[in-house]
Every structure is written in structure tokens, then in C-alpha cells.
Design an enzyme around this catalytic site. Structure first.
Site, mmCIF file in Angstrom:
data_model
loop_
_atom_site.group_PDB
_atom_site.id
_atom_site.type_symbol
_atom_site.label_atom_id
_atom_site.label_comp_id
_atom_site.label_asym_id
_atom_site.label_seq_id
_atom_site.Cartn_x
_atom_site.Cartn_y
_atom_site.Cartn_z
ATOM 1 N N ARG A 49 -6.603 35.423 32.838
ATOM 2 C CA ARG A 49 -5.971 34.362 32.051
ATOM 3 C C ARG A 49 -5.244 34.901 30.816
ATOM 4 N NH1 ARG A 49 -8.501 29.268 32.944
ATOM 5 N NH2 ARG A 49 -8.876 29.081 35.194
ATOM 6 N N ASP A 160 -7.249 16.152 25.382
ATOM 7 C CA ASP A 160 -7.580 17.461 25.936
ATOM 8 C C ASP A 160 -7.377 18.495 24.843
ATOM 9 O OD1 ASP A 160 -8.111 18.518 28.940
ATOM 10 O OD2 ASP A 160 -7.050 20.048 27.786
#
Length: 288
Positions: A49, A160
Site C-alpha cells: 500500500r 470515512d
């Protein structure tokens, strides 16, 4: 080379050196920022990532990148965005939507009919499929019903941690493969297809407010919610963090309101007495 210092994916070349000390530093950063656990078995995931961010910053190793995120708030946000898991789908764990429509919605619809307000929170909404699924279920198979509800005080808050994923969610655009998770009877009314893209109808999008929110920090919301969907996020937290979050969620629910959590999640022992279990990972707040 000792096991503690062996680079990620030993035996396979990697672009940047990433050892256990680097992983430990990033794990501590992610836990402090977002409460998310990144144990040693997530080392490969963390490398995958963050390697693009190391590259984008023009750096040659993770040690320098760690120093960058310590000093650069914007890059800290980029790192959290990259590490946040955003897997979701339309009508995921569909039994929650079925329960909401059968047991929660009739009374809420009646409230709207008498000029009341309804507030629902999709916490950890990711790319938006959850709040859009809920509103499509609420609006139903008739465009006229949606037009009626669009004139009421019905609002869905969708939050979020990732700014990037929220920006994508707000567009309401998905691949046709992703949109195939919406039942055809709803998709034909509330989504418009063009090529390999499908877009959520404006009447649906206008009901949702997408906002960035760290569930571990202060919350700006002042009122209570009639239902909260907080699903498949607590699995990344340790027990004390789960307990604190669940306590705050309970405080934000109106008496009799519903809490929906992920299929592998459970209420903490100290929080469970505030709810009655009314279905699979579905709970109703006990009236005061």
C-alpha cells in the site's frame, strides 16, 4: 541477516527496503492516528500500500518516508488513505437492509409524513455503496415514491477516514460490474448506465452528506440518529478501542434506534446491556 531485519518478501526483489523496524514504526503511527491494528502478518500489505507513496515522494527507502510522515501532515493523510481498507459492495450483508425496511422504516416514514425528520449515519462508508444501497431500498421501485421522500427531511450522513475514497463516493459513479450488486428492480430506477459506468440518480445523491471523520477523534454531530450502520470497521480495532467506539455510538443513537454492525463483530460486554439483539448483528437501543 537476522529474521528481525529481513526485508519484506524475502527471496523476492523489492523496490524499497522495508524491515521489521519500519513496519513497527508505521504500525504505531496507524494505531495512533486511526486505531487500526497492523500486526506483523500485515507487513506485506503495508509495503504494497505504501510503496507507491514512497515512490511518489521521490524517496529511496521507508526510513526516509517514515520521517516524511512525521513532519508532513498532508503526507500523513495520504498514508492513512493508502492503508485504509475500502472493500465494500452494494447491498453487502443484505439482511441488514431487509431488517431496516421491515422493522425501522415504517415508523420513520410515518414521521416524515407528519413533517418530522429522520437521520441515519453510515459510519466508515468507504466508496459509498452502503448509504446509496440504503436510500435505494428506502426510495423503492417507484420513482414517484423517491420524489415524495426527496421533499422530506430525510438525511443520511456518510463518513470515512479517507478523503480520496469520499471524493469518489460523492460522484456516485461505479463500474457496471460493481453496480450489478443492486437488484435490477432498483437499479433500473435509481441508476443510469453509460458504457461501462453506472451513476446513482441525483435524488439519491442529494440525500447523502459525505464527510471526513476519524471515529477515534471528536465528532461534530450534535443530534441523535435513528439508525447507525457501522459495519466491518471494528474488526481492525483492539478491544479497548472497540469498547470506546461502541459506547459513543450508543450515545449517538436515539432511544429505540437501531445499530447494525459487521457479521464478525460483537458488542463489548459493557455496552451490550444498552441494547436488545433483534437480528443477526442487529441491535436496538434500550429506551431510557
Amino acid at each position: 541477516m537476522s529474521a528481525a531485519l529481513r526485508p519484506v518478501a524475502a527471496g523476492r526483489p523489492t523496490e524499497f527496503r522495508f524491515d521489521a523496524a519500519d513496519h513497527q514504526a508505521i504500525s504505531a503511527f496507524v494505531y495512533d492516528e486511526a486505531g487500526i491494528l497492523m500486526p506483523p502478518n500485515k507487513m506485506q500489505l503495508v509495503y504494497g500500500r505504501l510503496a507507491p507513496r514512497v515512490r511518489a515522494c521521490g524517496l529511496t527507502n521507508f526510513a526516509d518516508y517514515i520521517r516524511r510522515i512525521e513532519q508532513d501532515a498532508a503526507e500523513r493523510t495520504q498514508a492513512i488513505d493508502a492503508l485504509t481498507t475500502n472493500h465494500t459492495s452494494f447491498f453487502r450483508e443484505s439482511h441488514h437492509f431487509d431488517h431496516f425496511m421491515e422493522h425501522a422504516w415504517p415508523a420513520l416514514d410515518q414521521r416524515l409524513a407528519t413533517r418530522g425528520k429522520v437521520r441515519i449515519w453510515s459510519a466508515a462508508c468507504s466508496s459509498g455503496e452502503e448509504p446509496y444501497s440504503l436510500l435505494m431500498a428506502i426510495f423503492g421501485k417507484e420513482r414517484g415514491n423517491g420524489q415524495r421522500l426527496a421533499r422530506t427531511d430525510l438525511r443520511v450522513l456518510a463518513t470515512d477516514l479517507s478523503t480520496e475514497i469520499l471524493a469518489a463516493a460523492a460522484t456516485g459513479r461505479y463500474t457496471t460490474d460493481t453496480a450489478s450488486g443492486v437488484p435490477q428492480s432498483l437499479r433500473s430506477v435509481w441508476m443510469k448506465s453509460a458504457g461501462n459506468q453506472a451513476e446513482v440518480h441525483p435524488l439519491i445523491r442529494e440525500r447523502v452528506a459525505f464527510r471526513k471523520l476519524n471515529l477515534l477523534e471528536s465528532w461534530p454531530m450534535k443530534g441523535t440518529f435513528d439508525a447507525i450502520f457501522c459495519r466491518n470497521v471494528m474488526i481492525y480495532f483492539d478491544e479497548p478501542t472497540k469498547e470506546r467506539l461502541q459506547t459513543r455510538l450508543a450515545d449517538c443513537l436515539a432511544p429505540g434506534g437501531f445499530l447494525y454492525i459487521g457479521h464478525s463483530e460483537r458488542l463489548s460486554a459493557s455496552v451490550a446491556p444498552r441494547f436488545t439483539c433483534v437480528g443477526r448483528t442487529t441491535f436496538r437501543k434500550v429506551a431510557a
